[in-house]
Design a protein around this motif. Sequence first.
Motif, short mmCIF file in Angstrom:
data_model
loop_
_atom_site.label_atom_id
_atom_site.label_comp_id
_atom_site.label_asym_id
_atom_site.label_seq_id
_atom_site.Cartn_x
_atom_site.Cartn_y
_atom_site.Cartn_z
N ARG A 107 -16.47 -35.15 4.58
CA ARG A 107 -15.62 -34.06 4.10
C ARG A 107 -14.37 -34.04 4.97
NH1 ARG A 107 -17.02 -29.81 1.02
NH2 ARG A 107 -19.24 -30.23 1.35
N HIS A 108 -13.24 -34.44 4.39
CA HIS A 108 -12.01 -34.55 5.18
C HIS A 108 -10.85 -33.87 4.45
CE1 HIS A 108 -9.60 -36.23 8.42
NE2 HIS A 108 -8.68 -36.55 7.52
N ASP A 109 -10.29 -32.86 5.11
CA ASP A 109 -9.16 -32.10 4.54
C ASP A 109 -9.49 -31.60 3.14
OD1 ASP A 109 -7.68 -32.42 6.83
OD2 ASP A 109 -6.53 -34.14 6.07
N GLY A 110 -10.73 -31.13 2.98
CA GLY A 110 -11.13 -30.56 1.70
C GLY A 110 -11.52 -31.57 0.65
N GLU A 111 -11.45 -32.85 0.97
CA GLU A 111 -11.81 -33.89 0.00
C GLU A 111 -13.13 -34.53 0.38
OE1 GLU A 111 -8.68 -36.49 -1.57
OE2 GLU A 111 -7.33 -35.56 -0.11
N TRP A 112 -13.83 -35.02 -0.63
CA TRP A 112 -15.12 -35.70 -0.45
C TRP A 112 -14.86 -37.20 -0.58
CZ3 TRP A 112 -19.59 -34.16 1.39
CH2 TRP A 112 -20.76 -34.83 1.10
N ALA A 132 -11.43 -43.17 4.01
CA ALA A 132 -10.84 -42.17 4.90
C ALA A 132 -10.33 -42.78 6.20
CB ALA A 132 -11.87 -41.09 5.21
N LEU A 156 -6.72 -43.14 7.51
CA LEU A 156 -6.00 -42.00 8.09
C LEU A 156 -6.23 -41.88 9.59
CD1 LEU A 156 -7.00 -39.39 5.34
CD2 LEU A 156 -4.89 -40.77 5.44
N GLU A 175 -11.19 -37.78 13.44
CA GLU A 175 -11.93 -36.52 13.55
C GLU A 175 -12.09 -35.94 12.15
OE1 GLU A 175 -10.32 -33.80 16.33
OE2 GLU A 175 -10.29 -35.24 18.00
N THR A 176 -13.34 -35.67 11.77
CA THR A 176 -13.63 -35.22 10.42
C THR A 176 -14.89 -34.37 10.44
OG1 THR A 176 -13.94 -35.99 8.14
CG2 THR A 176 -14.90 -37.33 9.89
N SER A 177 -15.58 -34.25 9.30
CA SER A 177 -16.82 -33.48 9.24
C SER A 177 -17.72 -34.07 8.16
CB SER A 177 -16.53 -32.00 8.94
OG SER A 177 -15.94 -31.86 7.65
#
Length: 753
Positions: A563-568, A574, A577, A601-603
């Motif tokens: 989940r990165h910047d609101g996108e799956w 990813a 970036l 850095e992401t989630s």
Amino acid sequence: MGVQRFVASNSREAMRQVRSALGDQVLILSNRSVEGGVEIIAMPEQEHEQALSSVDGPAEDVAPAEAPMATVTDPTVETLQALNRQLLDDVRAMLREGVASSQASTPSLATILRQRLIQAGFSAALADEIIQDSPDELRDEPAESPAVTAWLVRQLSSRLSLLEDEEALFADGGVFALVGPTGVGKTTTTAKLASRYVMRHGPKDVALVTTDSYRIGAAEQLRIYARLLGTEVHALEQNGDLGDLLTRLTQPRRALLSRSAGKKLTVIDTVGMSQRDQRLVGEISRLGSGPAPARRVLVLNAASHGDTLAQVIDAWQQASLEAGEPLWGCILTKLDEAARLGNVLDVVIRHRLKLCYVSRGQRVPEDLERVDATSLLNEALALAGESPFVSDAAARTLPPQQARQQAISRGVLRQSDALAATLDTLKQHNLGMTLLEQAWHRTRLPTASGGDEFSRLMAGVTQQSLLSAADTPHALYWSKAVSVSGADQAMPLVSLDHQGMPQPLTWPRHRLPAGSGEQFRWAEKLGAGWHLMTQLPTVADLERIDAAGRGWLAAVTGARRIRHDGEWLALSQAMALGETLEPRPLRHQGRAASLHLTRLETSISQRRRDSHGLPVVAWYGEIRDADEGRRLARRFWLSSSHPGLDIASRLPQAVIAEALPGLTRQADQLLQARGLVEDREQRWQLASTLSALALRLSAEEANWAMDVRARLSGIAQRRCGRRPRALLEALMDTLSAHDALAGLASSDRALAA
């Protein structure tokens, strides 16, 4: 194109430049070490052939023109013509044989090191022993490089026995007798040794004794030193009772002059004698009288010839053994007068004497000093040089097969020393090595008792206690909880050091608690600072690890969703970036490579519809060939976002650990082929422990690992290099040989009893 010159930091890089510029069909005209690396002079083979043709052609054309001159009778002209023809033949031969002669004139590293040791004064036998198993890492290094010198110093230092604790020596005290030939400086050294004690504890508990009634002024010289130090001094006549004097000096109730306590340190300056003197045994026997035998310290003149020193040690050691005790140690004097130090250090090493002090002058006490092995050996190597007393025969290198046969013929005792040194080094740098050695020994016991002992040693609680007692940061390696390919058992958990290098401590998966949550709670009791995993656990498990303050690193695929910047997004998508980091060196499948990293850095969340994500750091790594830069493989990881753990520095170790399951399967097959450990589960655990150690040895860059790899090659009688499988077999050979020698020693003691 013509002749070209190439300069690089090492031979490998220089040859790469040669092939890149001139192709594969090339002749090497010169190969030598220069400042800054290695110089190679080369030319294409085709141009070399053309050069030969250009030389041969004119010679044939000139021949008919020379025919009319054959009638000239002037001897001077005939001589000049003959000389011209000879010079032309010499030029042709030089061009045709240039490559072979150039390569033949370039000595190998082993040849140069052998000659360097011999020119420093060390014997050819010791030089051959040291260089026969030189590390692969040094093959391209210049012989005078700091890395090569440091390796030589380590090999010599490992063979040198030293006085470890002077404070403990003085605290225990005792009677010390300085023995040796005439003129080596025993009297001055007696005063120097006593003064070192006086400077720490005062003069009250020290007594000096001289038994030298032959040399004029010997007793008076010692009395002068005693007055300066404020200590007692006693001169014993030729037929005096040394035992009675020592008893009165050392026994509290019978001390001299009604003192209430005896002397804590008594130093005896003995009469100097030739190693061929028939009275030597009798003089040494006198030192055995008294309340306790005097510890005999042999004083050696460092400026003496090696053969003379060897005779001195042999004579005094034999006399000392006949008197009931071997020589306790030795002191080297006159280092400031010695042209070379290798000869005296060589005989001390070969006779296994403990080196206590070295002396460089007459000053008391300044010129007696503790031994700094590294400084002393560097000094010895720095004094190497040409000498008319070193024969050409001594400087020759034996053929490899003959050198190997000679090394084997040196006997079981020297092999035992190599085994002990190898295992001691492994114990010093690998937590769990002592346990592994004991477990290996249990495999030799009868099945029932050996199996029970093995289970007790390798039990989880035993290894947990070892980790707790060590009190050093460590990590855990978690493989997939499925059977290893080609085997029917899962890979055990493996202990890692804090940087991620494997350690020989493992836990079978089937003995862990059921469920991933319970397993991680069990792991917390081991005190692991972080976890390396080959499969990503659930987000709930990762949150639990984060909450406990532990770090983690898990291998994933590029298809893993984040989940990165609101996108799956897919991880591979990813990472475009992310932030590019500096490449890190590593070894991949036996070759030098570099790991090029990207960080993001992401989630992550367990499901796409989850409302929140767990903060993580995503990693992408490309493994590239160190020479050509081409991509060999790529990897994706996720890690905890805690700032306190430097994950980037641990990613090369994560790549290395990928080989653990396959290497464990190979180790299990080798153990089974050797008929060791009938119990299948115990054999699998032992295999994983050995594999962890072998894999670390193959990847570790530290000097201790390089030295162990070289020793293992010598023990196994084959070059192991950095190949994990070869190192694994060599470790098994080492443990088996050490176990067998220990068994022989036990049998000898039983027979003697």
